[in-house]
Design an enzyme around this catalytic site. Sequence first.
Site, PDB file in Angstrom:
ATOM      1  N   TYR A  64      62.898  33.528  33.103  1.00  0.00           N
ATOM      2  CA  TYR A  64      63.460  34.847  32.803  1.00  0.00           C
ATOM      3  C   TYR A  64      63.404  35.681  34.070  1.00  0.00           C
ATOM      4  O   TYR A  64      62.320  36.120  34.482  1.00  0.00           O
ATOM      5  CB  TYR A  64      62.682  35.534  31.691  1.00  0.00           C
ATOM      6  CG  TYR A  64      62.792  34.876  30.327  1.00  0.00           C
ATOM      7  CD1 TYR A  64      63.806  33.974  30.027  1.00  0.00           C
ATOM      8  CD2 TYR A  64      61.875  35.188  29.321  1.00  0.00           C
ATOM      9  CE1 TYR A  64      63.894  33.385  28.775  1.00  0.00           C
ATOM     10  CE2 TYR A  64      61.967  34.606  28.067  1.00  0.00           C
ATOM     11  CZ  TYR A  64      62.974  33.706  27.805  1.00  0.00           C
ATOM     12  OH  TYR A  64      63.061  33.129  26.550  1.00  0.00           O
ATOM     13  N   PHE A 213      66.660  34.566  18.962  1.00  0.00           N
ATOM     14  CA  PHE A 213      67.821  35.345  18.529  1.00  0.00           C
ATOM     15  C   PHE A 213      67.685  35.745  17.056  1.00  0.00           C
ATOM     16  O   PHE A 213      68.592  35.520  16.257  1.00  0.00           O
ATOM     17  CB  PHE A 213      69.123  34.575  18.743  1.00  0.00           C
ATOM     18  CG  PHE A 213      69.439  34.280  20.188  1.00  0.00           C
ATOM     19  CD1 PHE A 213      68.844  35.011  21.211  1.00  0.00           C
ATOM     20  CD2 PHE A 213      70.335  33.282  20.521  1.00  0.00           C
ATOM     21  CE1 PHE A 213      69.140  34.745  22.544  1.00  0.00           C
ATOM     22  CE2 PHE A 213      70.641  33.006  21.847  1.00  0.00           C
ATOM     23  CZ  PHE A 213      70.037  33.742  22.867  1.00  0.00           C
ATOM     24  N   PRO A 214      66.538  36.332  16.658  1.00  0.00           N
ATOM     25  CA  PRO A 214      66.356  36.712  15.245  1.00  0.00           C
ATOM     26  C   PRO A 214      67.346  37.775  14.791  1.00  0.00           C
ATOM     27  O   PRO A 214      67.576  37.924  13.587  1.00  0.00           O
ATOM     28  CB  PRO A 214      64.919  37.241  15.210  1.00  0.00           C
ATOM     29  CG  PRO A 214      64.661  37.710  16.603  1.00  0.00           C
ATOM     30  CD  PRO A 214      65.384  36.724  17.481  1.00  0.00           C
ATOM     31  N   GLY A 216      70.503  37.836  16.203  1.00  0.00           N
ATOM     32  CA  GLY A 216      71.803  37.354  16.609  1.00  0.00           C
ATOM     33  C   GLY A 216      71.961  37.149  18.097  1.00  0.00           C
ATOM     34  O   GLY A 216      72.942  36.568  18.549  1.00  0.00           O
ATOM     35  N   GLY A 217      71.032  37.654  18.897  1.00  0.00           N
ATOM     36  CA  GLY A 217      71.092  37.454  20.338  1.00  0.00           C
ATOM     37  C   GLY A 217      72.207  38.244  20.989  1.00  0.00           C
ATOM     38  O   GLY A 217      72.370  39.441  20.748  1.00  0.00           O
ATOM     39  N   PHE A 218      72.997  37.555  21.812  1.00  0.00           N
ATOM     40  CA  PHE A 218      74.045  38.226  22.569  1.00  0.00           C
ATOM     41  C   PHE A 218      75.244  38.586  21.703  1.00  0.00           C
ATOM     42  O   PHE A 218      76.133  39.310  22.139  1.00  0.00           O
ATOM     43  CB  PHE A 218      74.477  37.351  23.746  1.00  0.00           C
ATOM     44  CG  PHE A 218      73.346  37.028  24.685  1.00  0.00           C
ATOM     45  CD1 PHE A 218      72.728  38.033  25.422  1.00  0.00           C
ATOM     46  CD2 PHE A 218      72.881  35.737  24.815  1.00  0.00           C
ATOM     47  CE1 PHE A 218      71.669  37.739  26.269  1.00  0.00           C
ATOM     48  CE2 PHE A 218      71.822  35.437  25.671  1.00  0.00           C
ATOM     49  CZ  PHE A 218      71.223  36.448  26.394  1.00  0.00           C
ATOM     50  N   THR A 219      75.296  38.061  20.470  1.00  0.00           N
ATOM     51  CA  THR A 219      76.326  38.456  19.507  1.00  0.00           C
ATOM     52  C   THR A 219      75.617  38.948  18.252  1.00  0.00           C
ATOM     53  O   THR A 219      75.385  38.185  17.317  1.00  0.00           O
ATOM     54  CB  THR A 219      77.253  37.277  19.171  1.00  0.00           C
ATOM     55  OG1 THR A 219      76.458  36.166  18.735  1.00  0.00           O
ATOM     56  CG2 THR A 219      78.056  36.861  20.390  1.00  0.00           C
TER      57      THR A 219
END
Length: 296
Positions: A64, A213-214, A216-219
């Site tokens: 990261y 991504f609990p 949805g993450g980047f979307t």
Amino acid sequence: MADTVSGGTLTPAEGLTLTRMGYGAMQLAGPHVFGPPKDPDEAVAVLREAVDRGITHIDTSDFYGPTVVNELIRKALSPYPADLRIVTKVGARRGSDASWLPALDPESLRSAVHDNLRNLGVDVLDVVNLRVGADEMAGEQPLSEQFGVLAELQKEGLIRHLGVSAVSAAQLTEAQAIAPVVTVQNLYNLANREDDALVERCAAENIAFAPFFPLGGFTPLQSRTLTEVAARLGASPQQVALAWLLQRSPSIVLIPGTSSRTHLCENIAAADLTLPADAIAELDAIGDAKGASQDA
């Protein structure tokens, strides 16, 4: 600790107790999880606020940034509280263009473990997850050689506990034949439930299942049903999505990420939200990402 975070704890192994409401540090890096943060002081403040609010489970990785997030964690929290558990992962590296590249050869895995040790400023890592597949899906390739490298480093005293990330059920079984697995970190949320059976298995085997991504993450998750349930409960859709995960299985531990103290506190508040049975039934009907987008 100033407070005790709601949501309870999970102890998947002796000496490893995690608050089920944790914190994912990925978003502390710059855009696309690459480079320094826009506001380094706020990044440090977010980490300290998480610990002050009672979180004892922080998820990170040396890729990261790269190195940026681990260096921020060290700056903000070292010397570390005795009950803090930092979960990191290896198996990828970053290209100069911010691309995500596999790094699963033995030399890269050993180097990554030592990078995490150095940049976090610790002599031993609490948990190291082997990231095998892509974020969107688990891989099917054998992982014995790669997991075996981490098991060797565990025997050398550099790692306390081992986990896997972006794996199939068969790969989890393969890893367990080499060394105990205490965490599984896979894509899973209100709209992406392909790992329902794996979630149940982790509960039966006392393995912490950490959905990445609990939200949805980047979307980000978009669903009319989710929005309506949240409005009825006087909560945000994000809080309802996190509360659904906590109620979905006692093995689930959450690692939502944010670079804002305000959003951090909103996420933590989700652990205080109890969803009634009718709300859970409505949310369960969303089904999968395709269904959620059609429901939007």
